[in-house]
Scaffold this active site. Structure first.
Site, PDB file in Angstrom:
ATOM      1  N   SER A 102       0.828  -1.198   0.000  1.00  0.00           N
ATOM      2  CA  SER A 102       0.000   0.000   0.000  1.00  0.00           C
ATOM      3  C   SER A 102       0.861   1.246   0.000  1.00  0.00           C
ATOM      4  O   SER A 102       1.932   1.280   0.616  1.00  0.00           O
ATOM      5  CB  SER A 102      -0.910   0.023   1.230  1.00  0.00           C
ATOM      6  OG  SER A 102      -1.536   1.279   1.394  1.00  0.00           O
ATOM      7  N   TYR A 122      -2.654  -1.322   9.973  1.00  0.00           N
ATOM      8  CA  TYR A 122      -2.701  -1.579   8.538  1.00  0.00           C
ATOM      9  C   TYR A 122      -1.344  -1.316   7.898  1.00  0.00           C
ATOM     10  O   TYR A 122      -0.821  -2.143   7.142  1.00  0.00           O
ATOM     11  CB  TYR A 122      -3.779  -0.701   7.904  1.00  0.00           C
ATOM     12  CG  TYR A 122      -3.893  -0.816   6.405  1.00  0.00           C
ATOM     13  CD1 TYR A 122      -4.542  -1.906   5.819  1.00  0.00           C
ATOM     14  CD2 TYR A 122      -3.386   0.168   5.566  1.00  0.00           C
ATOM     15  CE1 TYR A 122      -4.673  -2.004   4.444  1.00  0.00           C
ATOM     16  CE2 TYR A 122      -3.509   0.076   4.191  1.00  0.00           C
ATOM     17  CZ  TYR A 122      -4.149  -1.013   3.627  1.00  0.00           C
ATOM     18  OH  TYR A 122      -4.269  -1.114   2.257  1.00  0.00           O
TER      19      TYR A 122
END
Length: 263
Positions: free
Chosen positions: A155, A168
């Site tokens: 990400s 995350y």
């Protein structure tokens, strides 16, 4: 013992025809289009997703196009023991996995100090540990064949710029590290391992932002390419990395983000 690797082919085409792809989170915003892309190219896709609505939509889309070789399983990735059992059964059913794409993720958002340790561990279990189980189950078949592709979905958040996503971001950093470690360890068996780092794509994940229009402006300000990314942008990158054409690329992180991160 090192597996015998297929002979190198010059001018290799980008093709996944005949490959069996294990894909977690395959019915989601970025996963569904990629899944359909792989099916159109002649691959078999074993799609793991726990959202029944999205699973139904994915199957419906495949059926409308007459695309066969889609196997959908609703699996709880947080139950690692049950996941391993399911994957071993599926592996026997389809004859082994040639490609693993670790894409599934959860993304709770709140200040770091408000997370219970158990919440952070759950993010790690689903986003990282489930991917480890997928690779452990797939690896014997890949080693035996002397060919395999493992792709971890990272990400753009790993490069900073977002608050309140600590678990995350931690999980995505772990997937990048594992891609490098696995690339070094599995390369002798003809297996490549890479990460793809998507930018800020308009998916369900964006629903955590209270000002969608302002967030879109934030994204475009950071990108060199002034349009929002689409699922096909990710699908094209994954198609390449899953093919023979990418056989000399391993241990890398490919940023598919419109020029947000450049390195």
């Amino acid at each position: 013992m090192q597996a015998k690797q297929p002979a190198h082919k010059e001018n290799t085409m980008i093709s996944v025809a005949g490959k069996v792809i294990l894909y977690t989170g395959a019915a989601g915003g970025l996963g569904a289009e990629t899944t359909l892309n792989f099916l159109r190219a002649g691959a078999t896709v074993v799609a793991l997703d726990n959202d029944p609505v999205k699973n139904t939509a994915l199957q419906t889309s495949a059926d409308k196009e007459g695309l066969a070789n889609l196997v959908i399983r609703a699996v709880d990735l947080s139950d690692l023991a049950a996941l391993r059992t399911s994957l071993e059964d599926l592996s026997r059913e389809v004859g082994g996995f040639d490609v693993v794409i670790n894409n599934a993720a959860i993304y709770p958002s709140k200040p770091f100090e408000d997370y219970a340790l158990e919440e952070m561990q759950r993010v790690q279990r689903i986003n990282v540990d489930a991917g480890i189980v997928c690779v452990q189950v797939a690896l014997p078949h890949m080693r035996e064949r002397g060919w395999g592709r493992i792709i971890n979905i990272a990400s753009v958040t790993s490069n900073g710029g977002w608050a309140n996503l600590s678990p995350y971001v931690q999980s995505k950093g772990a997937l990048i590290g594992l891609a490098r470690a696995w690339a070094r360890e599995f390369g002798a068996y003809g297996i490549t391992v890479n990460a793809v780092s998507p930018g800020a794509f308009p998916t369900d994940a964006e629903k955590i932002h209270p000002d969608p229009e302002g967030y879109t402006g934030f994204v475009l300000d950071h990108q060199a390419i002034k349009r929002r990314g689409s699922a096909s942008d990710i699908a094209n990158a994954l198609m390449f990395l899953a093919s023979d054409a990418a056989g000399f690329i391993t241990g890398q992180t490919l940023n598919v983000d419109g020029g947000w991160v450049m390195n």
